[in-house]
Design an enzyme around this catalytic site. Structure first.
Site, short mmCIF file in Angstrom:
data_model
loop_
_atom_site.label_atom_id
_atom_site.label_comp_id
_atom_site.label_asym_id
_atom_site.label_seq_id
_atom_site.Cartn_x
_atom_site.Cartn_y
_atom_site.Cartn_z
N HIS A 1 -14.33 18.02 6.00
CA HIS A 1 -14.46 16.73 6.44
C HIS A 1 -13.30 16.51 7.00
O HIS A 1 -12.10 17.08 7.06
CB HIS A 1 -14.50 16.10 4.92
CG HIS A 1 -14.47 14.41 5.34
ND1 HIS A 1 -15.60 13.99 6.08
CD2 HIS A 1 -13.79 13.52 4.78
CE1 HIS A 1 -15.47 12.59 6.08
NE2 HIS A 1 -14.20 12.13 5.21
N CYS B 1 -18.61 13.44 11.23
CA CYS B 1 -17.30 12.96 10.99
C CYS B 1 -16.14 13.73 12.02
O CYS B 1 -15.34 12.96 12.45
CB CYS B 1 -16.76 13.11 9.64
SG CYS B 1 -16.76 14.98 9.12
#
Length: 217
Positions: free
Chosen positions: A73, A166
Site C-alpha cells: 500500500h 494507491c
C-alpha cells in the site's frame, strides 16, 4: 539533559540532547536539536535541524511504501506525522463503491482520498520511504504538492487496481506522473502466463481491502 556533547551506545529518556550526537541508541520522549541520531530510534519526540540515520525521517512529498504482505500500500507524507492516501472501502460498503459492467464484465470502483496519521495507516505493518522514481522524474516543489493535496483531500475518484491505484495516486502527487510498478509487474506476470484467473481475483481482493486496516479503526 545532555548539552553540547555526545551520547554513544546508550539511551536518553525523558530529556533533551542539544548540539550533540546520539549514536546507536534511543531517544525517547525528548528532543534532539541540531544534531544527528544514527542507528537508533526517535520515539515520541522531535528531531530538529539534524539527520536521522538508520531510521526514518520523512520529508513532505516522500512516498511511503507499506508492506501489507500480499501487496504494497502507498501513501504520501504531508508533514506533522500525517499522510494522504487513496483507498477503497471493504465489507458491505464496497457494493456502493464498485460496479460491474454488463457489457465488458469489468469491475469499476470509486476510491476515497483520506488524510490519516502514518501510525494509523501503517498499523502493525512495516513501512519505508521509497521515492523510487526520483532518477526518472524530478519531484515537484513542496508547495505544488501541497496545493494538489488541498485540492484532492476528501474527494471520491475512480479507483482501478491496474490503472489508478494507491501507487498511481502518490506518484502523481510527487512527480505529476502516474505510475505503478506493482501494477506493471502484475501485468507482466499475467501476460507471461504465470498468473491465472485466481491471480486476477486475488489482486483485486487484496487491493480493495487496502483501506480496511484504516477504516476499521
Amino acid at each position: 539533559m545532555l548539552q553540547d556533547g555526545m551520547l554513544q551506545g546508550g539511551m536518553l529518556q525523558d530529556g533533551m540532547l542539544q548540539g550533540g550526537m546520539l549514536q546507536d541508541g534511543m531517544l525517547q520522549d525528548g528532543m534532539l536539536q541540531d544534531g544527528m541520531l544514527q542507528g537508533g530510534m526517535l520515539q515520541n519526540g522531535m528531531l530538529q535541524g539534524g539527520i536521522l540515520q538508520g531510521g526514518m525521517l520523512q520529508d513532505v512529498g516522500d512516498m511511503i511504501e507499506i508492506n501489507r504482505g500480499a501487496f504494497k500500500h502507498w501513501a504520501l507524507y504531508i508533514g506533522h506525522g500525517k499522510v494522504i492516501q487513496l483507498i477503497t472501502p471493504d465489507g458491505p460498503s464496497r457494493v456502493s463503491f464498485c460496479s460491474v459492467s454488463s457489457f465488458s464484465g469489468s469491475v469499476s470502483c470509486k476510491g476515497m482520498i483520506t488524510i490519516e496519521t502514518l501510525k494509523d495507516v501503517a498499523s502493525r505493518n512495516t513501512y519505508k520511504i521509497n521515492n523510487y522514481l526520483d532518477n526518472k522524474y524530478k519531484p515537484r516543489p513542496t508547495d505544488v504538492i501541497m496545493g494538489e493535496v488541498d485540492k484532492m483531500k476528501g474527494r471520491t475518484i475512480k479507483y482501478d487496481v491496474l490503472g489508478n491505484n494507491c501507487e498511481h495516486f502518490v506518484t502523481f502527487l510527487r512527480y505529476g506522473q502516474s505510475e505503478s510498478k506493482q501494477a506493471d509487474d502484475f501485468m507482466k506476470d499475467l501476460l507471461a502466463g504465470q498468473l491465472g484467473l485466481l491471480g486476477v481475483l486475488a489482486v483485486f481482493a487484496v487491493s480493495t481491502a487496502a483501506a480496511a486496516n484504516t477504516l476499521s479503526k
